[in-house]
Design a protein around this motif. Structure first.
Motif, short mmCIF file in Angstrom:
data_model
loop_
_atom_site.label_atom_id
_atom_site.label_comp_id
_atom_site.label_asym_id
_atom_site.label_seq_id
_atom_site.Cartn_x
_atom_site.Cartn_y
_atom_site.Cartn_z
N ASN A 210 0.96 -1.13 0.26
CA ASN A 210 0.23 0.07 0.31
C ASN A 210 0.68 1.44 -0.42
O ASN A 210 0.71 2.04 -0.04
CB ASN A 210 -1.16 0.21 1.54
CG ASN A 210 -2.21 -1.12 0.56
OD1 ASN A 210 -2.36 -1.48 -0.58
ND2 ASN A 210 -2.79 -1.43 2.46
N SER B 143 -0.13 3.58 -2.71
CA SER B 143 -1.28 4.26 -2.42
C SER B 143 -1.51 5.60 -1.82
O SER B 143 -1.77 6.56 -1.57
CB SER B 143 -2.47 3.71 -1.97
OG SER B 143 -3.10 4.40 -1.12
N LYS C 108 -1.33 9.44 -1.62
CA LYS C 108 -2.27 10.22 -0.85
C LYS C 108 -1.93 11.28 0.10
O LYS C 108 -2.04 12.68 -0.04
CB LYS C 108 -3.10 9.30 0.41
CG LYS C 108 -4.26 8.66 -0.03
CD LYS C 108 -4.53 7.63 0.72
CE LYS C 108 -5.53 6.61 0.46
NZ LYS C 108 -6.32 7.05 -0.55
#
Length: 563
Positions: free
Chosen positions: A436, A439, A443
C-alpha cells in the motif's frame, strides 16, 4: 418348448449384439451407460440388478476375449514372412537386397494390407474390452460397497477400531472409483457417517493420550484417524487445549491493562516481545515430543498450534493493536514478524511451502484489517498533527491571529516537521503494509496541499491585518512597526519558497526509495504537482504583500513633500 427356447436364445443374442454395438461406439461413456442401466432402480433391488449386469458383462467380456485371442493368432499366422527373410538376407548380403525386394514386393504389399486390417480389428477389440472392464470394475465396486455396508454394522459392534479404519479406507477408495455414478451420493453419506462414528469412538481417548503424553496409545489412535482422513479434527481439539497455558500468561497481563490508562502502550510494547519469546520457548519444548508422536507431521502440528494460539487471542490482539499509535503498531508488527522468522529457522525447517504460507497468514491475521486501511491511517495521523500546529489550531478556533515573529517562526518550523513526518510515514508503510506504499505516496499530495492551504489562510489574514485589502486607501502615516511587518512578510515568502524546495527534495528521496523497493516501481512523475502549484500561488501572494507594503512605505514617505 424348443420354439420358446429358440426364441429366448435369439432374444438374448440380439441383446448381447446391441450391448456390444454400444461398447463399440467411439462416444461410449461408461458412467453414462451404467447410470442409464441403474436409473430408477430402488435401493432394495440394486444388488440384484447390479449382479445381473455384472453377469452380462462377464459373458460379453469372455466373448470379446475369445475374439481378441483368435484375432491375434490369425494375425500372427498371416505375418509377411518375406519381410523377416528379407531382413535376415539384407544383413547377410547387402548386395542382394535390391533384387530380393523387387521379387517379394507384390507379396509384401498384399500381406501388409492384411496385417493392417488385422491390427485395426485387434485395436477395436482391445478398446471394447477396456470399456467392458471399466464397467465391470465399477459395478463390482458398487456390489462391494453395498455388501460391506451390512458388514460394517457387525464391525462396530465388536469395537475393533483398527479393523473398522482399514475397512473404511477401502470403502473410501472404492467410492472414489464410482464418483458421479448412480447411488454415489447415498453411499458417500453412509461412509461419512461411519467416519464420524469411528472418530467419536476414539477422539476423547486420543486427545487425552496426547495431553498426557501417552505416546503408544496416542499413535494407535492417530493411525486410525489418519487412515480415514479425520486427523485434522483431532489436531484442532488437541491444539486448542495445548495452547491454554501460554494463553493464560497473556490473559494475566491483559486483565490488568486498560487502553485508556496512561502509559499502557509502553507497558504493552514492553510485554509483547517477552510474550513472543515464551511462545517460541513453548514451541521448542513441544517439538521433541511432537517429533516422537506425530513424526513427519511435526511441522504441521507446530504450525497448527501457532494458528490456534492466534485464533484464541484474536479478540485480545485486535483490542490492543487498534488502540496503538502508528509507531507502536509497527513495533508490535515487527516483534511478531521476528517471532515467525525464528520459528521458521529453528523449528519447522522441513515445512512445505503451503504450511509456511499458513504460518504467515496466521501471523498477519491480527494486523490484516489494519494493513488494508493503513494509508488512510497514516493520512489521518498526519492531518491530525497538522491540526495541532499552533497557527492551524488558532485558524480553526476562529480567534484573531496576531502577526508576530513567533507565528511566522512556527510556520517555518512546521514545514520541516511535516516533510519529516511524511518520510517517516512512507518508511513505516514499507514495513507494515508494503503493497500500500504507492497508495500512501499518492495521498501525501493531499496532505501537503492541505497544509499549504492553511498557510495561505494566514497570508490572507495578514493582508487584512495590514489593511492591504484591494481598494483600500494608503495610510496617511507610515507606522513605526511597519518595517517589522515587512520583515515578517519577507520571512513568510521565504518559507513558502523553501517549502516548495523541500517538496522537490522529498520527491527525490521518494524516487531513491522506489529504486530499492519493487512496490514503488510504478511511482508516477509529478506526483506532488498539485502541492507545488499551491505553494507557487502562496509564494506569489506573499510576494504581493511585500510589494504592497513597500509601495505604501514609499508613498507615505514622499506624500508630505511639496509637488
Amino acid at each position: 418348448l424348443q420354439f420358446l427356447y429358440f426364441i429366448g436364445r435369439e432374444t438374448r443374442q440380439q441383446n448381447r449384439t446391441k450391448m456390444m454395438q454400444s461398447f463399440q461406439e467411439e462416444s461410449f461413456d461408461p458412467r453414462e451407460w451404467i447410470n442409464k442401466e441403474l436409473e430408477g432402480v430402488a435401493a432394495s433391488s440394486l444388488e440384484t440388478v447390479v449382479h445381473s449386469l455384472s453377469l452380462k458383462l462377464q459373458v460379453l467380456g469372455n466373448e470379446v476375449n475369445t475374439s481378441f485371442e483368435d484375432q491375434i493368432i490369425q494375425t500372427l499366422a498371416k505375418l509377411p514372412m518375406g519381410l523377416i527373410d528379407l531382413e535376415r538376407i539384407d544383413k547377410e548380403a547387402v548386395q542382394l537386397s535390391g533384387a530380393l525386394t523387387n521379387i517379394l514386393a507384390p507379396d509384401i504389399i498384399e500381406k501388409q494390407q492384411t496385417a493392417d486390417d488385422a491390427t485395426k480389428r485387434i485395436s477395436e477389440l482391445h478398446e471394447t474390452k477396456t470399456k467392458l472392464d471399466t464397467c465391470l470394475s465399477t459395478l463390482s465396486k458398487t456390489v462391494y460397497l453395498r455388501e460391506n455396508v451390512h458388514q460394517m454394522k457387525k464391525a462396530f459392534e465388536k469395537s475393533d477400531t483398527a479393523h473398522i479404519a482399514a475397512e473404511i479406507a477401502k470403502m473410501q477408495q472404492a467410492l472414489e472409483a464410482i464418483k458421479g455414478y448412480e447411488h454415489y451420493e447415498e453411499l458417500s453419506k453412509t461412509i461419512i457417517s461411519y467416519e464420524a462414528r469411528l472418530q467419536e469412538m476414539v477422539e476423547v481417548e486420543c486427545v487425552e493420550a496426547l495431553l498426557n503424553r501417552d505416546i503408544l496409545k496416542a499413535q494407535q489412535h492417530l493411525t486410525t484417524l489418519r487412515q480415514i482422513g479425520r486427523l485434522g479434527e483431532i489436531i484442532v481439539q488437541y491444539t486448542k487445549k495445548a495452547v491454554q497455558p501460554i494463553i493464560g500468561q497473556w490473559k494475566d497481563f491483559a486483565k490488568g491493562v486498560s487502553t485508556t490508562a496512561p502509559g499502557w502502550e509502553e507497558a504493552f510494547l514492553a510485554f509483547l516481545p517477552k510474550f513472543n519469546t515464551k511462545v517460541e520457548q513453548s514451541m521448542g519444548k513441544s517439538k521433541k515430543y511432537y517429533l516422537e508422536v506425530f513424526q513427519e507431521d511435526c511441522p504441521r502440528i507446530l504450525i497448527e498450534w501457532f494458528m490456534m494460539l492466534q485464533r484464541e487471542l484474536a479478540h485480545n490482539f485486535s483490542k490492543f493493536y487498534t488502540a496503538l499509535s502508528l509507531p507502536g503498531l509497527v513495533k508490535a508488527y515487527q516483534s511478531t514478524m521476528t517471532l515467525t522468522t525464528s520459528i521458521k529457522e529453528n523449528h519447522i525447517k522441513d515445512a512445505t511451502p503451503d504450511q509456511l504460507d499458513m504460518l504467515d497468514q496466521a501471523a498477519h491475521g491480527p494486523f490484516a484489517h489494519l494493513q488494508r486501511t493503513y494509508p488512510e491511517l497514516e493520512v489521518n495521523c498526519l492531518l491530525g498533527k497538522i491540526g495541532q500546529f499552533r497557527f492551524v489550531s488558532e485558524l480553526s478556533s476562529g480567534s484573531t491571529i496576531t502577526i508576530n515573529p513567533m507565528l511566522v517562526g512556527d510556520i517555518t518550523d512546521t514545514t520541516t516537521v511535516l516533510i519529516h513526518e511524511c518520510q517517516t510515514s512512507i518508511e513505516r508503510c514499507l514495513i507494515f503494509s508494503p503493497n500500500n506504499t504507492l497508495s500512501l505516496a499518492t495521498k501525501l499530495n493531499n496532505v501537503m496541499s492541505t497544509f499549504s492551504q492553511k498557510i495561505r489562510e494566514v497570508v490572507h489574514k495578514m493582508r487584512v491585518a495590514l489593511q492591504l485589502n484591494p481598494g483600500h486607501e494608503a495610510k496617511e502615516k507610515y507606522a513605526a512597526e511597519d518595517p517589522v511587518k515587512l520583515k515578517l512578510t519577507l520571512q513568510l515568502y521565504a518559507t513558502a519558497s523553501g517549502m516548495k524546495a523541500k517538496v522537490k527534495l522529498f520527491q527525490v528521496w521518494l524516487k531513491e526509495v522506489a529504486a530499492k523497493h519493487a512496490v514503488l516501481r510504478d511511482l508516477p512523475e509529478g506526483i506532488f504537482t498539485a502541492t507545488e502549484e499551491q505553494l507557487e500561488v502562496l509564494a506569489k501572494e506573499a510576494e504581493t504583500i511585500v510589494f504592497d507594503l513597500l509601495f505604501e512605505a514609499v508613498e507615505a514617505r514622499f506624500k508630505p513633500l511639496p509637488g
